[in-house]
Write an enzyme that holds these catalytic residues in place. Structure first.
Site, short mmCIF file in Angstrom:
data_model
loop_
_atom_site.label_atom_id
_atom_site.label_comp_id
_atom_site.label_asym_id
_atom_site.label_seq_id
_atom_site.Cartn_x
_atom_site.Cartn_y
_atom_site.Cartn_z
N SER A 127 5.96 9.07 37.50
CA SER A 127 7.41 9.01 37.26
C SER A 127 8.03 7.99 38.26
O SER A 127 8.84 7.28 37.92
CB SER A 127 7.89 10.39 38.19
OG SER A 127 7.56 10.50 39.27
N LYS A 178 -4.06 21.76 26.99
CA LYS A 178 -3.79 20.40 26.68
C LYS A 178 -4.61 19.95 25.53
O LYS A 178 -5.94 20.10 25.39
CB LYS A 178 -4.19 19.50 27.84
CG LYS A 178 -3.50 19.92 29.30
CD LYS A 178 -4.05 19.19 30.15
CE LYS A 178 -3.29 19.68 31.63
NZ LYS A 178 -3.95 18.95 32.96
N ASP A 200 8.92 23.50 34.79
CA ASP A 200 9.41 23.20 35.99
C ASP A 200 9.13 21.93 36.75
O ASP A 200 9.27 22.05 37.98
CB ASP A 200 8.97 24.41 36.99
CG ASP A 200 7.43 24.78 36.96
OD1 ASP A 200 6.65 24.55 35.81
OD2 ASP A 200 6.96 24.79 38.19
N CYS A 201 8.44 21.03 36.32
CA CYS A 201 7.92 19.88 36.94
C CYS A 201 9.20 19.13 37.34
O CYS A 201 10.05 18.39 36.67
CB CYS A 201 7.21 19.06 35.84
SG CYS A 201 6.52 17.58 36.69
#
Length: 272
Positions: free
Chosen positions: A133, A107, A79-80
């Site tokens: 981003s 991770k 959902d990022c």
């Protein structure tokens, strides 16, 4: 590795099979599965690896990108909104990419070596791993200028306060604290802007600011609908029309998060 040529509008998917116990996918007739492997993958921390190849004039190899995995459904995007922003940029520029979903609750060490902050998205560009981003989308625009997605500086901040005011309202437990009104004011300002300048922020064509704002509005719609039984007022028709236009783009449909992931992702902020 075996591959099959596909139609220009289709995409090809490949799964990494070594040690990972991957899955089968239903594909359109114009797509096919191929086998692939990459040395850095370990047993834990990654849900899947997919090669998504869009038709492009460029003959470059697929760009390797790590994004968030779903927490509700195996082998699905998470959902990022920042990951979706990068994926939208790749889709809109018709660039092939190798999509790898990372379990952010587990991770792996090799991923932390790529990006010590352990955050996504991360992309490999010119043999270097690049996070963030903002940085990624700017680098993609510079390296692959066609089709152009740049937004003029004077328009780049349009709608930029919507996301923060949405979060404030979502987290609020006091109906009279003004957070709802603050969000409505930001959406009204955006509505007026689109009315005069739309259908997109930079006019007729979608640009980078739309690809950043679209995923955030998607989260707003789902999270506020679920947790507050709230939706964008009908008195803001241009905002609603903008959302519909962005959400219906092929690139958005391919890269959007599942509603259940958006709901799960915001639950800690809502419940505290």
């Amino acid at each position: 590795m075996s591959t099959v040529r596909i139609q220009p509008t289709a995409c090809s998917l490949s799964s990494t099979v070594r040690h990972l116990g991957f899955f089968n996918l239903r594909l359109p007739r114009s797509a096919a599965i191929s086998s692939n492997s990459f040395d850095r993958v370990r047993r834990s921390g990654i849900r899947k690896a997919l090669t998504v190849s869009m038709s492009s004039a460029s003959s470059s190899e697929p760009l390797e990108i790590f994004v968030k995995a779903s927490v509700t459904t195996p082998n699905k995007l998470g959902d990022c909104p920042f990951c979706q922003r990068v994926l939208l940029t790749l889709e809109e520029k018709h660039l092939p990419y190798d999509l790898k979903l990372v379990d952010l609750t587990n991770k792996p060490e090799w991923f932390l070596k790529i990006n010590s902050d352990g955050k996504v998205p991360v992309i490999k560009l010119d043999e270097k791993w690049m996070p963030d981003s903002d940085v990624i989308t700017q680098a993609l625009e510079e390296k692959y200028p066609n089709p152009p997605l740049g937004t003029p500086p004077e328009k780049s901040s349009v709608g930029s306060k919507i996301f923060s005011t949405f979060i404030g309202f979502l987290k609020s437990k006091d109906p009279s604290d003004g957070t709802e009104q603050a969000l409505i004011e930001e959406l009204r300002s955006f509505n007026d802007y689109i009315k005069e300048n739309g259908p997109f922020v930079n006019g007729k064509e979608v640009s980078a600011v739309d690809l950043s704002l679209g995923p955030k509005l998607h989260h707003l719609e789902i999270a506020l609908g679920h947790y507050k039984n709230w939706s964008v007022p009908d008195s803001l028709p241009y905002t609603k029309s903008y959302m519909k236009s962005i959400f219906s783009r092929d690139s958005f449909i391919k890269t959007r998060a599942q509603p259940e992931d958006v709901i799960a992702g915001w639950r800690p902020k809502v419940l505290g």
